[in-house]
Design a protein around this motif. Structure first.
Motif, PDB file in Angstrom:
ATOM      1  N   GLY B  20       0.822  -1.209   0.000  1.00  0.00           N
ATOM      2  CA  GLY B  20       0.000   0.000   0.000  1.00  0.00           C
ATOM      3  C   GLY B  20       0.854   1.257   0.000  1.00  0.00           C
ATOM      4  N   GLU B  21       2.063   1.157   0.572  1.00  0.00           N
ATOM      5  CA  GLU B  21       2.970   2.300   0.577  1.00  0.00           C
ATOM      6  C   GLU B  21       3.673   2.437  -0.787  1.00  0.00           C
ATOM      7  OE1 GLU B  21       3.541   4.265   3.376  1.00  0.00           O
ATOM      8  OE2 GLU B  21       4.851   5.567   2.218  1.00  0.00           O
ATOM      9  N   ALA B  22       4.092   1.290  -1.327  1.00  0.00           N
ATOM     10  CA  ALA B  22       4.946   1.316  -2.517  1.00  0.00           C
ATOM     11  C   ALA B  22       4.166   1.656  -3.793  1.00  0.00           C
ATOM     12  CB  ALA B  22       5.633  -0.035  -2.687  1.00  0.00           C
ATOM     13  N   LEU B  26       5.470   4.568  -6.240  1.00  0.00           N
ATOM     14  CA  LEU B  26       6.101   4.260  -7.518  1.00  0.00           C
ATOM     15  C   LEU B  26       5.300   4.814  -8.694  1.00  0.00           C
ATOM     16  CD1 LEU B  26       7.149   0.567  -6.817  1.00  0.00           C
ATOM     17  CD2 LEU B  26       8.637   2.569  -6.921  1.00  0.00           C
ATOM     18  N   GLY B  27       4.149   5.396  -8.356  1.00  0.00           N
ATOM     19  CA  GLY B  27       3.352   6.006  -9.419  1.00  0.00           C
ATOM     20  C   GLY B  27       2.513   5.012 -10.202  1.00  0.00           C
ATOM     21  N   LEU B  28       2.303   3.793  -9.635  1.00  0.00           N
ATOM     22  CA  LEU B  28       1.496   2.801 -10.354  1.00  0.00           C
ATOM     23  C   LEU B  28       0.019   3.203 -10.366  1.00  0.00           C
ATOM     24  CD1 LEU B  28       3.155  -0.498  -9.116  1.00  0.00           C
ATOM     25  CD2 LEU B  28       3.398   0.600 -11.335  1.00  0.00           C
ATOM     26  N   PRO B  36      -0.536   6.648  -0.065  1.00  0.00           N
ATOM     27  CA  PRO B  36       0.278   5.610   0.551  1.00  0.00           C
ATOM     28  C   PRO B  36      -0.113   5.369   2.008  1.00  0.00           C
ATOM     29  CG  PRO B  36       1.567   7.589   0.119  1.00  0.00           C
ATOM     30  CD  PRO B  36       0.254   7.769  -0.552  1.00  0.00           C
ATOM     31  N   THR B  37       0.242   4.193   2.499  1.00  0.00           N
ATOM     32  CA  THR B  37      -0.151   3.771   3.841  1.00  0.00           C
ATOM     33  C   THR B  37       0.180   4.823   4.893  1.00  0.00           C
ATOM     34  OG1 THR B  37       0.441   1.567   3.117  1.00  0.00           O
ATOM     35  CG2 THR B  37      -0.006   1.848   5.442  1.00  0.00           C
ATOM     36  N   SER B  38       1.386   5.436   4.750  1.00  0.00           N
ATOM     37  CA  SER B  38       1.815   6.376   5.788  1.00  0.00           C
ATOM     38  C   SER B  38       0.880   7.596   5.840  1.00  0.00           C
ATOM     39  CB  SER B  38       3.254   6.823   5.532  1.00  0.00           C
ATOM     40  OG  SER B  38       3.366   7.325   4.221  1.00  0.00           O
ATOM     41  N   ARG B  39       0.377   8.028   4.667  1.00  0.00           N
ATOM     42  CA  ARG B  39      -0.542   9.174   4.653  1.00  0.00           C
ATOM     43  C   ARG B  39      -1.860   8.800   5.338  1.00  0.00           C
ATOM     44  NH1 ARG B  39      -1.810  12.961   5.172  1.00  0.00           N
ATOM     45  NH2 ARG B  39      -3.044  13.900   3.529  1.00  0.00           N
TER      46      ARG B  39
END
Lengths: 259, 257
Positions: B20-22, B26-28, B36-39
């Motif tokens: 969920g973060e990556a 990575l712009g996928l 992202p997870t952190s947000r």
């Protein structure tokens, strides 16, 4: 003959009584929200014309069918893989439990972000909500394959597709159908909700339009149609299930007779 | 083995969060749609610091608990009554089969008209949806009563009430518990749905507001909260079930003969 007649009387008596009570109790009703049943039934043929059935009911049902079929295929396929490998299952289980616990209707706003408000969104919402009961039940069913049968299949050299079809999916099918039944009611809920959010046709859309326009008898007919649709789908589901699981019910009945 | 499984599960969860973060980083997928997870975690932390969030959580739980309680009591009373009174079962079967599949969301327009965005709207939907879950299980459970046990009780001269208490209830209890557990999950779905669609106060309404105001991370954070809530309810219901049925074979496990 008498038994059949008695059964018929039992089946019809209470519904008839309830409808009569509704009819009589609402006959003189001047309450805007509870119109007389007579008015509702009179409005029915005017509202649900062939044209409306084609433009509102058919798209709803097609979306439901699409999303449901997608969820069923995905759920059974993934469930079989996850259920067959204990390690995969151990890795996936907490995540799956969490995803299943999310109430499906909150997916509507999320999927709206990605897929806009078109048919794709509705089919995706329905599929995304229905897939979990099917998936988790398939995992349980595949996991519970009788070890003796699995050994027998192995010693006969039954592998690959034959093993999957005749052993794994067959012995998991009662569980899979239990999941499909749960998924069906979730699917109907999601079909209606996704149309209530943003749509230009469909059952949910139409009923909300009636309610906002204070066309109360028309709204009631919409509720009746949704009820009938839910009932019809569950009848269809039951007959399919009875056919597909005939062997299983027979097996259980004979096991009960000779303990 | 159990430890290994728990470790694998934790690894799976970590991989899920990392993915969920990556994926958005990575712009996928676009970050505005899928933060992202952190947000999301940040938004979640902000939410827990907001008193309005806790009020909403309280509102949702109130609707859920009240609705579930009403539906369970009604389901049990009606179920036992239908099964005990002769002919009632046969007379109600067709009506139950007809009413049960009616999707509760069909009642949303009616609930809006009658009660607006009050708690009663939520309760109408929650009770309707979860009542059937309990009722059907009670009916199955009563069907499962051992005829020999029932006949024995009769021949010992136990009255209707005593037979309900000592024969029927213990047999039906496992089914009742299953019904209540299913109803608990359904009640949460309907509580949040009705808040989302009708706009009754609660987590569902907050999700709707976050969505319309483009507060995407907040929306995801609230959805995570509803998932955790569902998870807690599932675990809680299973624990209660295990406690209440500690004497029952299904929980006790087969005793070696």
């Amino acid at each position: 003959m008498r038994g059949l007649l008695l059964r018929l009387v039992f089946a019809v008596a209470l519904p008839a009584l309830l409808v009569t009570v509704w009819w009589v109790a609402s006959a003189g009703s001047t309450d805007v929200y509870w119109p007389p049943l007579r008015t509702i039934l009179a409005a029915f043929p005017d509202v649900w014309t062939a044209q409306r059935l084609r433009s509102d009911v058919l798209p709803s049902v097609l979306r439901l069918a699409g999303g449901y079929a997608l969820a069923a295929a995905l759920g059974v396929a993934l469930g079989t893989v996850i259920g067959s490998y204990p390690r995969v299952r151990a890795v996936c289980e907490p995540v799956l439990e969490f995803l299943r616990a999310v109430p499906p209707p909150v997916l509507v706003p999320v999927i709206m972000l990605f897929a806009g408000i078109g048919d794709t969104m509705k089919v995706m919402v329905i599929a995304a909500g229905c897939v979990w009961p099917v998936l988790l039940n398939t995992v349980e069913g595949v996991r519970a394959v009788d070890p003796v049968m699995a050994e027998t299949a192995r010693s006969y050299g039954i592998t690959g597709v034959a093993r999957l079809r005749n052993l794994v999916l067959r012995s998991a099918s009662p569980q899979i159908f239990a999941g499909l039944r749960q998924a069906l009611s979730i699917g109907i809920i999601l079909m209606v909700i996704s149309e209530m959010f943003a749509a230009s046709n469909g059952l949910g859309f139409t009923i909300v339009q009636f309610q906002r326009g204070f066309a109360i008898p028309d709204m009631w007919t919409g509720i009746l149609v949704l009820g009938l649709l839910g009932f019809l789908l569950s009848v269809v589901f039951r007959s399919v299930e009875r056919r597909a699981l005939g062997w299983y019910h027979g097996l259980r009945a004979s096991a009960r007779r000779s303990p | 083995m159990r430890g290994v499984n728990a470790a694998l599960g934790a690894a799976g969860l970590a991989a899920f969060l990392a993915l969920g973060e990556a994926v958005p980083r990575l712009g996928l997928v676009e970050e505005t749609y899928f933060p992202p997870t952190s947000r999301i975690a940040e938004a979640l932390a902000d939410e827990t610091g907001d008193s309005a969030f806790w009020t909403a959580l309280g509102d949702t739980l109130t609707g859920w608990a009240l609705g579930l309680a009403i539906a369970s009591c009604a389901g049990i009373v009606v179920g036992v009554l239908i099964s005990v009174v002769p002919y009632l079962r046969a007379a109600t079967a067709s009506t139950i089969e007809f009413l049960r599949p009616i999707p509760s969301v069909a009642l949303i327009p009616l609930a809006v008209l009658l009660y607006g965005t009050e708690l009663r709207s939520v309760l109408l939907l929650v009770v309707y949806a979860s009542f059937w879950q309990v009722l059907i299980q009670v009916l199955y459970g009563v069907q499962d009563v051992d005829p020999v046990a029932d006949e024995t009780a009769r021949s010992y001269g136990l009255g209707t009430w005593a037979r309900i208490r000592h024969v029927l209830w213990p047999t039906a209890l496992p089914y009742v518990m299953t019904g209540v557990r299913l109803a608990a999950a359904v009640a949460l779905i309907l509580a949040i749905t009705s808040e989302l669609v009708i706009g009754a106060p609660g987590l569902g309404k907050r999700i709707g507001v976050a969505q319309t105001s483009q507060a995407v991370p907040e929306m995801y954070a609230l959805i995570v909260v509803t998932g955790l809530l569902g998870l807690l309810i599932n675990v809680g219901a299973r624990t209660v079930e295990r406690r209440a049925l500690a004497w029952h074979q299904s929980v006790r496990g087969e005793v070696a003969v």
